[in-house]
Motif scaffolding. Structure first.
Motif, mmCIF file in Angstrom:
data_model
loop_
_atom_site.group_PDB
_atom_site.id
_atom_site.type_symbol
_atom_site.label_atom_id
_atom_site.label_comp_id
_atom_site.label_asym_id
_atom_site.label_seq_id
_atom_site.Cartn_x
_atom_site.Cartn_y
_atom_site.Cartn_z
ATOM 1 N N UNK A 157 0.829 -1.202 0.000
ATOM 2 C CA UNK A 157 0.000 0.000 0.000
ATOM 3 C C UNK A 157 0.866 1.255 0.000
ATOM 4 N N UNK A 158 1.900 1.285 0.842
ATOM 5 C CA UNK A 158 2.788 2.449 0.888
ATOM 6 C C UNK A 158 3.512 2.615 -0.442
ATOM 7 N N UNK A 159 3.934 1.496 -1.039
ATOM 8 C CA UNK A 159 4.588 1.550 -2.348
ATOM 9 C C UNK A 159 3.676 2.183 -3.393
ATOM 10 N N UNK A 160 2.436 1.728 -3.461
ATOM 11 C CA UNK A 160 1.494 2.254 -4.464
ATOM 12 C C UNK A 160 1.155 3.715 -4.193
ATOM 13 N N UNK A 161 1.060 4.092 -2.917
ATOM 14 C CA UNK A 161 0.771 5.489 -2.582
ATOM 15 C C UNK A 161 1.923 6.397 -3.006
ATOM 16 N N UNK A 162 3.160 5.963 -2.755
ATOM 17 C CA UNK A 162 4.324 6.748 -3.176
ATOM 18 C C UNK A 162 4.370 6.872 -4.697
ATOM 19 N N UNK A 163 4.116 5.773 -5.386
ATOM 20 C CA UNK A 163 4.116 5.812 -6.852
ATOM 21 C C UNK A 163 3.049 6.776 -7.362
ATOM 22 N N UNK A 164 1.838 6.661 -6.805
ATOM 23 C CA UNK A 164 0.741 7.533 -7.227
ATOM 24 C C UNK A 164 1.049 8.995 -6.929
ATOM 25 N N UNK A 165 1.545 9.282 -5.715
ATOM 26 C CA UNK A 165 1.861 10.664 -5.344
ATOM 27 C C UNK A 165 2.974 11.216 -6.209
ATOM 28 N N UNK A 166 3.981 10.401 -6.497
ATOM 29 C CA UNK A 166 5.067 10.855 -7.362
ATOM 30 C C UNK A 166 4.594 11.204 -8.759
ATOM 31 N N UNK A 167 3.680 10.398 -9.293
ATOM 32 C CA UNK A 167 3.133 10.696 -10.620
ATOM 33 C C UNK A 167 2.268 11.952 -10.585
ATOM 34 N N UNK A 168 1.486 12.115 -9.514
ATOM 35 C CA UNK A 168 0.641 13.309 -9.400
ATOM 36 C C UNK A 168 1.476 14.577 -9.302
ATOM 37 N N UNK A 169 2.595 14.516 -8.580
ATOM 38 C CA UNK A 169 3.428 15.687 -8.371
ATOM 39 C C UNK A 169 4.540 15.795 -9.413
ATOM 40 N N UNK A 170 4.549 14.880 -10.384
ATOM 41 C CA UNK A 170 5.563 14.875 -11.437
ATOM 42 C C UNK A 170 6.976 14.776 -10.858
ATOM 43 N N UNK A 171 7.119 13.972 -9.806
ATOM 44 C CA UNK A 171 8.418 13.791 -9.165
ATOM 45 C C UNK A 171 8.858 12.341 -9.344
ATOM 46 N N UNK A 172 9.763 12.142 -10.306
ATOM 47 C CA UNK A 172 10.231 10.797 -10.589
ATOM 48 C C UNK A 172 10.982 10.171 -9.441
ATOM 49 N N UNK A 173 11.629 10.996 -8.599
ATOM 50 C CA UNK A 173 12.372 10.465 -7.465
ATOM 51 C C UNK A 173 11.434 9.800 -6.456
ATOM 52 N N UNK A 174 10.266 10.397 -6.237
ATOM 53 C CA UNK A 174 9.277 9.806 -5.329
ATOM 54 C C UNK A 174 8.747 8.499 -5.921
#
Length: 205
Positions: A157-174
């Motif tokens: 769940x944390x992995x998917x949340x980080x991936x989703x948030x990174x895509x939303x914020x356009x931050x590839x590092x996240x």
């Protein structure tokens, strides 16, 4: 989008989620309304919404059923679909308001922590090809969430949340951070599965 100087007036994802108590005042909340409250943010916002409930303590088995809709989103990411499709019965599914708000309380600190350092970077990760590659990995992680194994639910769940948030914020590092957490989730899953196999062999002996 983060409060970057290029986007000074755009609310962050955490801002939008923090507004949910004021937006949703009825005792029941439909999934389609939650997605609408996050705005037109595509598959990533749907993944965020559908992965977040797994942060709450939920009986084994039920938590795995909750994870199934995330599989539908990640498989669409893997195939490069630009717009979200979910079955009407799922979009119209209602959830108790208190459970939605409890999920928000768990999710907001994670999003706030991400937003401290978030910025648009590593564009290749959130390019069209990059999102497909990440989608394949996210699909594998979402499948792990579906298996009813102990000690293997929160990390996916944390992995998917980080991936989703990174895509939303356009931050590839996240996004990459989410992938690394997902790799740890795979390790835990394999370890738990191997342990259960050994226990089964011992019982059968």
């Amino acid at each position: 989008m983060a409060h970057h100087w290029l986007y000074p007036l755009t609310p962050t994802t955490a801002d939008l989620v923090a507004a949910f108590p004021d937006i949703f005042t009825d005792s029941r909340v439909r999934l389609v309304d939650v997605l609408a409250a996050l705005g037109e943010r595509g598959l990533a916002s749907a993944l965020l919404v559908l992965a977040a409930p797994q942060l709450l303590p939920t009986p084994l088995g039920l938590s795995n059923i909750v994870a199934v809709p995330a599989v539908l989103v990640t498989v669409q990411m893997a195939f490069g679909r630009g717009t979200l499709w979910l079955p009407r019965w799922l979009l119209n599914r209602v959830f108790p308001r208190e459970r939605v708000l409890a999920t928000c309380r768990k999710l907001i600190p994670i999003l706030r922590a991400i937003e401290i350092l978030v910025q648009p970077r590593l564009a290749a990760v959130w390019s069209s090809a990059g999102v497909r590659f990440v989608g394949v990995f996210a699909f594998a992680i979402s499948l792990i969430s579906v298996f009813p194994l102990p000690f293997s639910g929160w990390l996916p769940a944390i992995s998917l949340i980080l991936i989703a948030a990174g895509l939303l914020e356009r931050d590839g590092l996240v996004v990459i951070a989410g992938v690394l957490v997902g790799m740890a989730a795979v390790g835990v899953f394999v370890g738990v599965l191997a342990g259960l196999v050994e226990v089964g062999k011992a019982v059968a002996a």
